[in-house]
Write a protein that holds these residues in place. Structure first.
Motif, PDB file in Angstrom:
ATOM      1  N   ALA A  85       0.777  -1.258  -0.104  1.00 28.79           N
ATOM      2  CA  ALA A  85       0.077   0.155  -0.035  1.00 28.79           C
ATOM      3  C   ALA A  85       0.981   1.292  -0.006  1.00 28.79           C
ATOM      4  O   ALA A  85       0.638   2.219  -0.622  1.00 28.79           O
ATOM      5  CB  ALA A  85      -1.011   0.042   1.102  1.00 28.79           C
ATOM      6  N   LYS A  86       1.793   1.004   0.825  1.00 29.46           N
ATOM      7  CA  LYS A  86       2.778   2.346   0.887  1.00 29.46           C
ATOM      8  C   LYS A  86       3.615   2.725  -0.363  1.00 29.46           C
ATOM      9  O   LYS A  86       3.968   3.605  -0.805  1.00 29.46           O
ATOM     10  CB  LYS A  86       3.936   2.178   2.050  1.00 29.46           C
ATOM     11  CG  LYS A  86       3.415   2.162   3.373  1.00 29.46           C
ATOM     12  CD  LYS A  86       4.149   1.628   4.519  1.00 29.46           C
ATOM     13  CE  LYS A  86       5.418   2.489   4.500  1.00 29.46           C
ATOM     14  NZ  LYS A  86       6.078   2.053   5.759  1.00 29.46           N
ATOM     15  N   ARG A  87       3.660   1.608  -1.504  1.00 27.00           N
ATOM     16  CA  ARG A  87       4.630   1.502  -2.412  1.00 27.00           C
ATOM     17  C   ARG A  87       3.490   1.827  -3.689  1.00 27.00           C
ATOM     18  O   ARG A  87       4.035   1.589  -5.017  1.00 27.00           O
ATOM     19  CB  ARG A  87       5.413   0.659  -2.708  1.00 27.00           C
ATOM     20  CG  ARG A  87       6.420   0.247  -1.608  1.00 27.00           C
ATOM     21  CD  ARG A  87       7.495   1.204  -1.455  1.00 27.00           C
ATOM     22  NE  ARG A  87       8.242   1.500  -2.702  1.00 27.00           N
ATOM     23  CZ  ARG A  87       9.427   0.627  -3.204  1.00 27.00           C
ATOM     24  NH1 ARG A  87       9.944   0.087  -2.232  1.00 27.00           N
ATOM     25  NH2 ARG A  87      10.114   1.033  -4.263  1.00 27.00           N
ATOM     26  N   THR A  88       2.389   2.167  -3.598  1.00 27.93           N
ATOM     27  CA  THR A  88       1.321   1.912  -4.667  1.00 27.93           C
ATOM     28  C   THR A  88       1.570   2.999  -5.871  1.00 27.93           C
ATOM     29  O   THR A  88       1.756   2.470  -7.019  1.00 27.93           O
ATOM     30  CB  THR A  88      -0.121   2.557  -4.420  1.00 27.93           C
ATOM     31  OG1 THR A  88      -0.447   1.471  -3.513  1.00 27.93           O
ATOM     32  CG2 THR A  88      -1.102   2.475  -5.507  1.00 27.93           C
ATOM     33  N   SER A  89       2.190   4.127  -5.547  1.00 27.59           N
ATOM     34  CA  SER A  89       2.532   4.903  -6.740  1.00 27.59           C
ATOM     35  C   SER A  89       3.624   4.405  -7.563  1.00 27.59           C
ATOM     36  O   SER A  89       4.174   4.981  -8.604  1.00 27.59           O
ATOM     37  CB  SER A  89       2.901   6.300  -6.230  1.00 27.59           C
ATOM     38  OG  SER A  89       3.975   6.226  -5.283  1.00 27.59           O
ATOM     39  N   ASP A  90       4.640   3.607  -7.005  1.00 22.12           N
ATOM     40  CA  ASP A  90       5.874   3.340  -7.859  1.00 22.12           C
ATOM     41  C   ASP A  90       5.248   1.993  -8.461  1.00 22.12           C
ATOM     42  O   ASP A  90       6.007   1.517  -9.563  1.00 22.12           O
ATOM     43  CB  ASP A  90       6.504   2.324  -6.759  1.00 22.12           C
ATOM     44  CG  ASP A  90       7.419   3.401  -5.835  1.00 22.12           C
ATOM     45  OD1 ASP A  90       7.711   4.630  -5.959  1.00 22.12           O
ATOM     46  OD2 ASP A  90       8.022   3.049  -4.627  1.00 22.12           O
ATOM     47  N   LEU A  91       4.186   1.325  -8.321  1.00 21.51           N
ATOM     48  CA  LEU A  91       3.755   0.331  -9.049  1.00 21.51           C
ATOM     49  C   LEU A  91       2.775   0.671 -10.233  1.00 21.51           C
ATOM     50  O   LEU A  91       2.617   0.113 -11.184  1.00 21.51           O
ATOM     51  CB  LEU A  91       3.041  -0.748  -8.265  1.00 21.51           C
ATOM     52  CG  LEU A  91       3.806  -1.479  -7.172  1.00 21.51           C
ATOM     53  CD1 LEU A  91       2.923  -2.253  -6.195  1.00 21.51           C
ATOM     54  CD2 LEU A  91       4.851  -2.076  -7.598  1.00 21.51           C
ATOM     55  N   ILE A  92       1.804   1.706  -9.998  1.00 23.48           N
ATOM     56  CA  ILE A  92       0.774   2.246 -10.886  1.00 23.48           C
ATOM     57  C   ILE A  92       1.164   3.616 -11.709  1.00 23.48           C
ATOM     58  O   ILE A  92       1.398   4.586 -10.707  1.00 23.48           O
ATOM     59  CB  ILE A  92      -0.490   2.178 -10.144  1.00 23.48           C
ATOM     60  CG1 ILE A  92      -0.910   0.598  -9.718  1.00 23.48           C
ATOM     61  CG2 ILE A  92      -1.677   2.689 -11.260  1.00 23.48           C
ATOM     62  CD1 ILE A  92      -2.161   0.536  -8.757  1.00 23.48           C
ATOM     63  N   PRO A  93       1.334   3.741 -12.616  1.00 19.72           N
ATOM     64  CA  PRO A  93       2.023   5.006 -13.365  1.00 19.72           C
ATOM     65  C   PRO A  93       1.332   6.099 -12.769  1.00 19.72           C
ATOM     66  O   PRO A  93       2.088   7.236 -12.687  1.00 19.72           O
ATOM     67  CB  PRO A  93       2.220   4.512 -14.744  1.00 19.72           C
ATOM     68  CG  PRO A  93       2.078   3.173 -14.790  1.00 19.72           C
ATOM     69  CD  PRO A  93       1.264   2.673 -13.513  1.00 19.72           C
ATOM     70  N   LEU A  94       0.200   6.243 -12.938  1.00 17.57           N
ATOM     71  CA  LEU A  94      -0.377   7.499 -12.706  1.00 17.57           C
ATOM     72  C   LEU A  94      -1.023   7.895 -11.150  1.00 17.57           C
ATOM     73  O   LEU A  94      -1.704   8.900 -11.185  1.00 17.57           O
ATOM     74  CB  LEU A  94      -1.538   7.794 -13.648  1.00 17.57           C
ATOM     75  CG  LEU A  94      -1.198   7.709 -15.201  1.00 17.57           C
ATOM     76  CD1 LEU A  94      -2.342   7.469 -16.097  1.00 17.57           C
ATOM     77  CD2 LEU A  94      -0.251   8.652 -15.607  1.00 17.57           C
ATOM     78  N   CYS A  95      -0.744   7.151 -10.333  1.00 19.04           N
ATOM     79  CA  CYS A  95      -1.190   7.231  -8.905  1.00 19.04           C
ATOM     80  C   CYS A  95      -0.243   8.243  -8.201  1.00 19.04           C
ATOM     81  O   CYS A  95       1.012   8.197  -8.769  1.00 19.04           O
ATOM     82  CB  CYS A  95      -0.920   5.810  -8.157  1.00 19.04           C
ATOM     83  SG  CYS A  95      -2.263   4.903  -8.288  1.00 19.04           S
ATOM     84  N   HIS A  96      -0.769   9.230  -7.578  1.00 16.16           N
ATOM     85  CA  HIS A  96       0.031  10.090  -6.903  1.00 16.16           C
ATOM     86  C   HIS A  96       0.551   9.500  -5.660  1.00 16.16           C
ATOM     87  O   HIS A  96      -0.003   8.714  -4.843  1.00 16.16           O
ATOM     88  CB  HIS A  96      -0.960  11.381  -6.192  1.00 16.16           C
ATOM     89  CG  HIS A  96      -1.688  11.938  -7.289  1.00 16.16           C
ATOM     90  ND1 HIS A  96      -2.655  11.692  -7.872  1.00 16.16           N
ATOM     91  CD2 HIS A  96      -1.250  13.281  -7.704  1.00 16.16           C
ATOM     92  CE1 HIS A  96      -3.146  12.902  -8.762  1.00 16.16           C
ATOM     93  NE2 HIS A  96      -2.197  13.643  -8.808  1.00 16.16           N
ATOM     94  N   PRO A  97       1.958  10.009  -5.492  1.00 19.47           N
ATOM     95  CA  PRO A  97       2.574   9.292  -4.176  1.00 19.47           C
ATOM     96  C   PRO A  97       1.994  10.251  -2.848  1.00 19.47           C
ATOM     97  O   PRO A  97       1.907  11.353  -3.002  1.00 19.47           O
ATOM     98  CB  PRO A  97       4.038   9.778  -4.536  1.00 19.47           C
ATOM     99  CG  PRO A  97       4.080  10.724  -5.433  1.00 19.47           C
ATOM    100  CD  PRO A  97       2.718  10.639  -6.300  1.00 19.47           C
ATOM    101  N   ILE A  98       1.661   9.398  -2.187  1.00 10.12           N
ATOM    102  CA  ILE A  98       0.712   9.824  -0.869  1.00 10.12           C
ATOM    103  C   ILE A  98       1.651   8.906   0.330  1.00 10.12           C
ATOM    104  O   ILE A  98       1.896   8.007   0.424  1.00 10.12           O
ATOM    105  CB  ILE A  98      -0.717   9.834  -0.742  1.00 10.12           C
ATOM    106  CG1 ILE A  98      -0.832   8.308  -0.940  1.00 10.12           C
ATOM    107  CG2 ILE A  98      -1.224  10.524  -2.127  1.00 10.12           C
ATOM    108  CD1 ILE A  98      -2.645   8.421  -0.731  1.00 10.12           C
ATOM    109  N   GLY A  99       1.549  10.317   1.281  1.00  9.88           N
ATOM    110  CA  GLY A  99       2.021   9.495   2.749  1.00  9.88           C
ATOM    111  C   GLY A  99       0.675   9.057   3.542  1.00  9.88           C
ATOM    112  O   GLY A  99      -0.009   9.869   3.937  1.00  9.88           O
TER     113      GLY A  99
END
Length: 159
Positions: A69-83
């Motif tokens: 869950a913490k690494r979602t934006s690393d896996l899905i290209p257009l997801c925003h990195p969120i804390g």
């Protein structure tokens, strides 16, 4: 009125959604994945855990789900990195002897956490598969779905 895909420009090119004008709100999402394990694997269930040479299956899957869950934006290209403010993964065996994984993700921000919850539940399920495949490949991962979300434009709750 025809609704457009938010991740496509007017020309049809992929783009990240601009969330800069969105209000900062508390957002929560809950996702679920069901894993069906072979009886040979389920017969190893003892005190709500399956132990393998690799270690405790469910405890390891919980940690993997949170990390995913913490690494979602690393896996899905257009997801925003969120804390993430919080992420919880729970694993239970239901009355049909299915493994039910629930991931709850929370953030206070401009964009939701549905993808983080879905990724957390999925990675936990994949971890269970990885840890149990030595016993049997008769493992089925199914029914990954969003159960509910709050915050943002509209809330959602699966009936």
């Amino acid at each position: 009125m025809k609704q457009e895909f938010s991740h496509l420009s007017a020309e049809g090119d992929p783009r990240m959604v601009d969330v800069s004008e969105k209000a900062v709100t508390a957002r929560t999402a809950v996702a679920q994945t069901i894993v069906v394990l072979d009886e040979a694997i389920m017969d190893r269930l003892e005190n709500d855990e399956i132990h393998t040479k690799k270690g405790p299956v469910f405890q390891t899957a919980i940690l993997a789900g949170i990390m995913g869950a913490k690494r979602t934006s690393d896996l899905i290209p257009l997801c925003h990195p969120i804390g993430l403010d919080n992420c919880e993964v729970n694993i239970v065996v239901n009355e049909r002897r299915e493994v039910v994984i629930t991931c709850t993700a929370r953030v206070t921000g401009r964009t939701g956490v549905e993808m983080e919850a879905l990724t957390g539940a999925s990675v936990a399920a994949l971890t269970i598969y990885d840890m149990c495949k030595g016993f049997s490949h008769e493992i089925e991962i199914r029914e990954t779905k969003l159960l509910k979300k709050t915050g943002g434009k509209r809330d959602f709750k699966r009936a």
